[in-house]
Design an enzyme around this catalytic site. Structure first.
Site, short mmCIF file in Angstrom:
data_model
loop_
_atom_site.label_atom_id
_atom_site.label_comp_id
_atom_site.label_asym_id
_atom_site.label_seq_id
_atom_site.Cartn_x
_atom_site.Cartn_y
_atom_site.Cartn_z
N LYS A 186 -9.45 2.39 11.34
CA LYS A 186 -9.49 3.85 11.35
C LYS A 186 -10.93 4.36 11.42
O LYS A 186 -11.16 5.49 11.82
CB LYS A 186 -8.87 4.45 10.08
N LYS B 293 -18.98 -2.34 4.58
CA LYS B 293 -18.88 -0.89 4.34
C LYS B 293 -20.23 -0.32 3.92
O LYS B 293 -20.57 0.79 4.29
CB LYS B 293 -17.81 -0.59 3.29
N LYS C 297 -11.93 -5.70 14.51
CA LYS C 297 -10.55 -5.36 14.18
C LYS C 297 -10.26 -3.88 14.44
O LYS C 297 -11.16 -3.05 14.36
CB LYS C 297 -10.22 -5.73 12.73
P1 TYM Z 1 -5.99 -0.72 4.12
O1 TYM Z 1 -5.54 0.60 3.61
O2 TYM Z 1 -7.31 -0.78 4.84
O3 TYM Z 1 -4.92 -1.34 5.10
C1 TYM Z 1 -3.54 -1.45 4.76
C2 TYM Z 1 -2.98 -2.75 5.30
O4 TYM Z 1 -3.17 -2.84 6.72
C3 TYM Z 1 -3.74 -4.10 7.04
N1 TYM Z 1 -4.61 -3.96 8.23
C4 TYM Z 1 -4.53 -4.73 9.33
N2 TYM Z 1 -3.71 -5.75 9.64
C5 TYM Z 1 -3.86 -6.31 10.87
N3 TYM Z 1 -4.79 -5.89 11.77
C6 TYM Z 1 -5.63 -4.87 11.50
N4 TYM Z 1 -6.51 -4.46 12.41
C7 TYM Z 1 -5.52 -4.23 10.22
N5 TYM Z 1 -6.17 -3.21 9.63
C8 TYM Z 1 -5.60 -3.06 8.40
C9 TYM Z 1 -4.56 -4.49 5.82
O5 TYM Z 1 -4.76 -5.89 5.75
C10 TYM Z 1 -3.67 -3.99 4.70
O6 TYM Z 1 -2.69 -4.96 4.37
N6 TYM Z 1 -7.77 -2.92 0.00
C11 TYM Z 1 -6.56 -2.57 0.72
C12 TYM Z 1 -5.59 -1.70 -0.08
C13 TYM Z 1 -5.16 -2.25 -1.38
C14 TYM Z 1 -4.23 -3.31 -1.60
C15 TYM Z 1 -4.08 -3.41 -3.02
C16 TYM Z 1 -3.55 -4.17 -0.75
C17 TYM Z 1 -5.51 -1.76 -2.59
N7 TYM Z 1 -4.86 -2.46 -3.58
C18 TYM Z 1 -3.24 -4.35 -3.57
C19 TYM Z 1 -2.70 -5.11 -1.33
C20 TYM Z 1 -2.55 -5.20 -2.73
C21 TYM Z 1 -6.95 -1.79 1.95
O7 TYM Z 1 -7.97 -1.17 2.00
O8 TYM Z 1 -5.98 -1.78 2.93
#
Ligand code: TYM
Length: 334
Positions: free
Chosen positions: A200, A114, A197
């Site tokens: 967004k 990032k 991957k």
């Molecule tokens: P975030 O908001 O980027 O994504 C949410 C969830 O979607 C999954 N994901 C994917 N899975 C498969 N293929 C992809 N291309 C893909 N893109 C996104 C992510 O693995 C995630 O599960 N840091 C986290 C948010 C967070 C969190 C937490 C998660 C904050 N606190 C506590 C679990 C527990 C994040 O940015 O996810």
């Protein structure tokens, strides 16, 4: 898994929810909500690491709440809440920061990625300490399982490392969480660049399928998906290293139909047919969700009410854990 298994996972209110989010995480959240004690946060504080304008985060939080209910989270079963409504997340995050090393945070690939992407722009300290807030999210709920995509594994590992260190320093306080990922869909790749991957933040939207995309737009993205140029009866086969584009389509198809990528591959000889069939299977899954989402967005008052109910339930658990943490450290009771 039983009702006593505590599940927690969260999602950021940045950009629209895409197929990767759905297959990597949300689908598992919905499946787990009846068997487990499920908590799901919309992590608005995390999104502040990259927010520089007023008036946006509230709208994206409500929209994401509508999406979580549209995919099938039942507010009577799962506790769905906004992170900023539960102050304990910020409070525990500070304590987490004091129990992680600068070097550990420096090794996080998400921070490296990032910050490179934001080269020349403002890079907040929050982007660097982000994993400590995530550790707080997880540890506050005595979480056993964290259903996430593969990209979050390193964050769950550092959460475990922080918990182990805290427990060693101050006595047994935290439950050690484990990441849970689906067999197919743990890492959905971009349809335009199957080596990165689906995300967004991708520049053009062509490789990323959003849940709010109309069926025609979804089909167009699949028809234009990058595959390969070799032909022959064996052209459609599941080989992630040699044929990443085809493997991605097979995994997506498998994830939405509950099959294996190998079994799906047996049904097709040509890329074109595989692309169309995968697009159709995705539309069949996403379109009812899109329609429900549009309906739910009509009543923002109700969405806000559901988030207040969720926050109350979340606070009841989080406040007990935070007190336990303060007691373990030996802070003067407030
Ligand atoms: P975030 O908001 O980027 O994504 C949410 C969830 O979607 C999954 N994901 C994917 N899975 C498969 N293929 C992809 N291309 C893909 N893109 C996104 C992510 O693995 C995630 O599960 N840091 C986290 C948010 C967070 C969190 C937490 C998660 C904050 N606190 C506590 C679990 C527990 C994040 O940015 O996810």
């Amino acid at each position: 898994m039983s009702n006593s298994t505590r599940v927690l996972s969260c999602i950021q209110p940045t950009g629209d929810v895409h197929l990767g989010n759905y297959l990597g995480a949300l689908q598992n959240w919905v499946r787990g909500q009846h068997e487990c004690d499920a908590f799901h946060g919309i992590v608005d504080l995390h999104s502040l690491t990259v927010t520089e304008e007023p008036g946006i985060v509230g709208e994206t939080t409500l929209s994401l709440a509508a999406m979580l209910f549209a995919v099938g989270l039942d507010p009577d079963d799962a506790t769905v809440f906004a992170q900023s409504h539960v102050a304990e997340h910020s409070q525990l995050a500070w304590i987490m920061q004091c129990n992680v090393a600068y070097g550990e945070l420096s090794r996080m690939t998400q921070f490296k990625d990032k910050s490179v992407k934001r080269d020349g722009q403002f890079i907040s300290a929050g982007l660097f300490t982000y994993p400590t807030l995530m550790a707080a999210d997880i540890l506050l709920y005595d979480t056993n399982h964290v259903p996430v995509g593969n990209d979050q594994h390193q964050h769950i590992e550092i959460t475990r490392d922080i918990a182990i260190r805290f427990n060693r320093r101050f006595g047994e306080t935290f439950v050690l969480p484990e990441a849970v990922t689906p067999a197919a869909g743990a890492r959905v790749m971009s349809l335009q660049d199957p080596t990165s991957k689906m995300s967004k933040s991708e520049d053009s939207g062509a490789g990323c399928v959003y849940i709010v995309d109309e069926p025609a737009a979804v089909m167009k993205k699949f028809k234009r998906a990058v595959t390969d140029s070799d032909t022959g009866p064996d052209a459609v086969r599941y080989d992630r290293a040699a044929k990443p584009g085809v493997a991605n389509l097979l995994e997506i198809h498998a994830a939405v139909t509950g099959r294996t990528p190998e079994a799906v591959a047996d049904d097709y000889e040509q890329y074109g047919a595989l692309k169309v069939a995968t697009g159709e299977a995705v539309v069949a899954t996403l379109d009812p969700i899109r329609i429900r989402y549009i309906e739910l967005m009509d009543d923002r008052g109700e969405l806000a009410r559901l988030l207040r109910v969720g926050a109350e339930k979340a606070r009841a658990v989080a406040s007990v854990t935070l007190q336990r943490v303060h007691d373990a450290i030996g802070m003067v009771p407030a």
